[in-house]
Design a protein around this motif. Structure first.
Motif, PDB file in Angstrom:
ATOM      1  N   UNK A 409       0.829  -1.289  -0.106  1.00  0.00           N
ATOM      2  CA  UNK A 409      -0.063  -0.002  -0.070  1.00  0.00           C
ATOM      3  C   UNK A 409       0.829   1.217   0.051  1.00  0.00           C
ATOM      4  N   UNK A 410       2.002   1.080   1.045  1.00  0.00           N
ATOM      5  CA  UNK A 410       2.929   2.486   1.009  1.00  0.00           C
ATOM      6  C   UNK A 410       3.484   2.629  -0.228  1.00  0.00           C
ATOM      7  N   UNK A 411       3.928   1.673  -0.911  1.00  0.00           N
ATOM      8  CA  UNK A 411       4.636   1.688  -2.045  1.00  0.00           C
ATOM      9  C   UNK A 411       3.905   2.192  -3.392  1.00  0.00           C
ATOM     10  N   UNK A 412       2.653   1.838  -3.403  1.00  0.00           N
ATOM     11  CA  UNK A 412       1.696   2.439  -4.348  1.00  0.00           C
ATOM     12  C   UNK A 412       1.828   4.008  -4.438  1.00  0.00           C
ATOM     13  N   UNK A 413       1.355   4.430  -2.865  1.00  0.00           N
ATOM     14  CA  UNK A 413       0.973   5.966  -2.788  1.00  0.00           C
ATOM     15  C   UNK A 413       2.624   6.595  -3.236  1.00  0.00           C
ATOM     16  N   UNK A 414       3.694   5.857  -2.785  1.00  0.00           N
ATOM     17  CA  UNK A 414       5.019   6.624  -2.922  1.00  0.00           C
ATOM     18  C   UNK A 414       5.190   6.633  -4.490  1.00  0.00           C
ATOM     19  N   UNK A 415       4.694   5.787  -5.033  1.00  0.00           N
ATOM     20  CA  UNK A 415       5.008   5.485  -6.583  1.00  0.00           C
ATOM     21  C   UNK A 415       4.140   6.330  -7.418  1.00  0.00           C
ATOM     22  N   UNK A 416       3.029   6.735  -6.950  1.00  0.00           N
ATOM     23  CA  UNK A 416       2.216   7.892  -7.612  1.00  0.00           C
ATOM     24  C   UNK A 416       2.806   9.367  -7.525  1.00  0.00           C
ATOM     25  N   UNK A 417       3.287   9.590  -6.060  1.00  0.00           N
ATOM     26  CA  UNK A 417       4.061  10.697  -5.958  1.00  0.00           C
ATOM     27  C   UNK A 417       5.208  10.877  -6.683  1.00  0.00           C
ATOM     28  N   UNK A 418       6.065   9.849  -7.148  1.00  0.00           N
ATOM     29  CA  UNK A 418       7.298   9.805  -8.001  1.00  0.00           C
ATOM     30  C   UNK A 418       6.592   9.992  -9.287  1.00  0.00           C
ATOM     31  N   UNK A 419       5.473   9.447  -9.777  1.00  0.00           N
ATOM     32  CA  UNK A 419       5.271   9.721 -11.236  1.00  0.00           C
ATOM     33  C   UNK A 419       4.859  11.249 -11.477  1.00  0.00           C
ATOM     34  N   UNK A 420       4.169  11.784 -10.214  1.00  0.00           N
ATOM     35  CA  UNK A 420       3.824  13.371 -10.528  1.00  0.00           C
ATOM     36  C   UNK A 420       5.269  14.039 -10.666  1.00  0.00           C
ATOM     37  N   UNK A 421       6.011  13.799  -9.806  1.00  0.00           N
ATOM     38  CA  UNK A 421       7.443  14.454  -9.764  1.00  0.00           C
ATOM     39  C   UNK A 421       8.025  14.186 -11.141  1.00  0.00           C
ATOM     40  N   UNK A 422       8.232  13.087 -11.523  1.00  0.00           N
ATOM     41  CA  UNK A 422       8.566  13.065 -12.892  1.00  0.00           C
ATOM     42  C   UNK A 422       7.942  13.580 -14.034  1.00  0.00           C
TER      43      UNK A 422
END
Length: 511
Positions: A409-422
């Protein structure tokens, strides 16, 4: 670092050195005692160069990757056993003998691992003189499982063919009633000869095969392969391509976590969770196809750059809307999972792997982080563009199914944040650079944090700059033995749940 080690070119901070047998063991002990780990173990046939064989290992230290090479005589090709230092080496050594005929001297377990009566006892597919087109009589197969005896002890064989469409693997349970005393796995049923196949391909052709080593990790393997090729060719990858690779990798991570969370809900009798998470996964796969041409992003990463781009404002807006909707729904489902008494009863304390055991046996990746092993290449040894993204690593200490679910769960939310940054920071420019010819008899390495854990690709070029040897390593090698420990003391009906909480690859390590 050894004084004799030389740096390898490329995106991975890595070193290579030749050692003799005493230094082979000594350096492995030094790495272990310093908190390092065994990443991969493989061998090569060097007889064409008037040598014998060689055995190689990749070791992760706190600061870099160390590649050790131990030259061996042609007869008998043997080397010091590493399983007493790194227990994860045991099965790698067995596979190394099956494929190359190079044996770990005095190893306790020298049973076959990959053969399964597929080729004769005196034939070794990764030797250069092996000719697969010549018909031969396969050897017999009488695999000796470890027996557990005592009052009331029974064996339950499961597989290798299963009721669903999952890959084949044999699981031998020793039980008293429903309580599991021991589990022994036998894998290798999906052996495809991939490493041998690489030797007949060009560096460019190899990219397509690399992306098909393990279908759920196609981006990770393709990126690791590309890194290895780029290191031996001196290829300069355009910055935009590197950011797009990270975008693809995080989408691959999210899609796999979504599918696993659905299956885990289903195994805990919450079919609602299965349906909801697979709707989300299907929507993401559909978006992959719409934007990048393939549901699983195959062939999007290639040596020199990428083959797909987010090149319009409209596509960026589509991605942003997708991310917002996905995050909202995942947070809602996370709350449902956490508050559902039946689900938590199945998850909590089930399939526990302690932090001490995880460290001793080298538990890697997502499962390792759920057992307090704070290691993520995107954090400790980030390649571009992760060094600009400040990845927040998700870890837990409990090491049970619930902890592995929480990490997802936590890695999904973090990956979403990273994609926004990208999407915000990605530079303009070309997405693929020219691929020069490779250096002769060079070594290249690629190392990527896939959704399951670290994927490593080690490349040896031949006299003309082609592929002499390519070893691809899946983190499942490290983690399958931990599954045997995680199920001990649990009941047999909990095995599917525990197994899915790891979700290890069969085909990824049967090469």
């Amino acid at each position: 670092m050894l004084d004799t080690a030389t740096p390898l070119p490329g995106a991975v901070k890595s070193w290579h050195t030749y050692v003799d047998a005493p230094h082979w063991l000594a350096q492995c002990r030094n790495v272990r005692d310093g908190g390092g780990r065994l990443v991969a173990l493989w061998g090569s046939d060097e007889r064409k160069h008037d040598a014998g064989f060689a055995v190689h290992c990749a070791l992760a230290t706190r600061d870099d990757l160390l590649w050790l090479t131990l030259p061996l005589a042609a007869q008998p090709p043997c080397y010091p056993d590493l399983s007493g230092i790194f227990p994860a080496a045991a099965r790698m050594q067995r596979a190394l003998f099956d494929l190359l005929g190079v044996q770990a001297a005095d190893a306790v377990d020298q049973r076959k691992w990959l053969r399964h009566a597929a080729w004769p006892e005196d034939q070794f597919p990764l030797r250069k003189d092996f000719t697969p087109s010549i018909p031969t009589q396969a050897a017999g197969d009488d695999y000796q499982f470890v027996r557990v005896s005592g009052d009331g002890v029974h064996e339950i064989p499961v597989g290798p063919v299963h009721a669903g469409t999952i890959e084949p693997g044999h699981f031998r349970f020793s039980v008293v009633g429903e309580r599991v005393l021991r589990l022994e796995e036998r894998l290798g049923y999906t052996h495809k000869g991939i490493e041998k196949r690489f030797e007949a391909l060009s560096l460019t052709q190899g990219a397509k095969l690399a992306g098909r080593i393990s279908g759920d990790s196609t981006v990770a393997y393709a990126w690791a392969y590309a890194m290895a090729v780029e290191s031996v060719t001196g290829c300069v990858v355009p910055p935009r391509a590197l950011w797009l690779r990270a975008l693809f990798l995080e989408r691959e991570r999210i899609a796999n976590h979504l599918g696993d969370l659905g299956y885990l809900g289903n195994d805990a009798a919450l079919s609602f969770g299965f349906a909801q998470f697979w709707i989300l996964k299907e929507q993401m796969l559909h978006m992959n196809h719409t934007l990048f041409g393939h549901r699983y992003l195959m062939d999007c990463v290639l040596p020199g750059g990428v083959a797909a781009d987010v090149n319009t404002v409209e596509r960026g807006a589509q991605l942003s809307r997708e991310l917002d909707a996905l995050e909202q729904t995942v947070n809602t489902l996370h709350a449902i999972y956490d508050q559902h008494a039946g689900v938590q009863d199945r998850f909590l304390t089930t399939g526990n792997v302690t932090a001490v055991l995880a460290a001793q046996l080298g538990l890697a990746g997502l499962a390792g982080r759920a057992s307090a092993q704070a290691w993520d290449l995107r954090v400790q040894l980030p390649c571009a563009p992760y060094h600009e993204l400040d990845v927040r690593m998700a870890t837990h200490a409990n090491g049970d199914v619930a902890a592995r679910v929480s990490v997802r769960f936590e890695e999904i939310i973090e990956s979403l944040r990273l994609i926004r940054q990208i999407l915000t920071l990605i530079p303009e420019g070309p997405v693929c650079g020219e691929l020069p010819s490779a250096a002769a008899r060079a070594l290249g390495v690629g190392w990527i944090e896939a959704w399951r854990g670290e994927v490593l690709v080690a490349l040896h070029t031949d006299d003309s700059g082609g592929i002499a040897r390519l070893h691809a390593h899946d983190p499942s090698w490290q983690n399958w033995p931990l599954l045997e420990h995680a199920v001990m003391g649990n009941i047999v009906p909990d095995f599917p749940l525990i197994n899915k909480s790891f979700n290890l690859s069969y085909s990824g390590h049967d090469l």
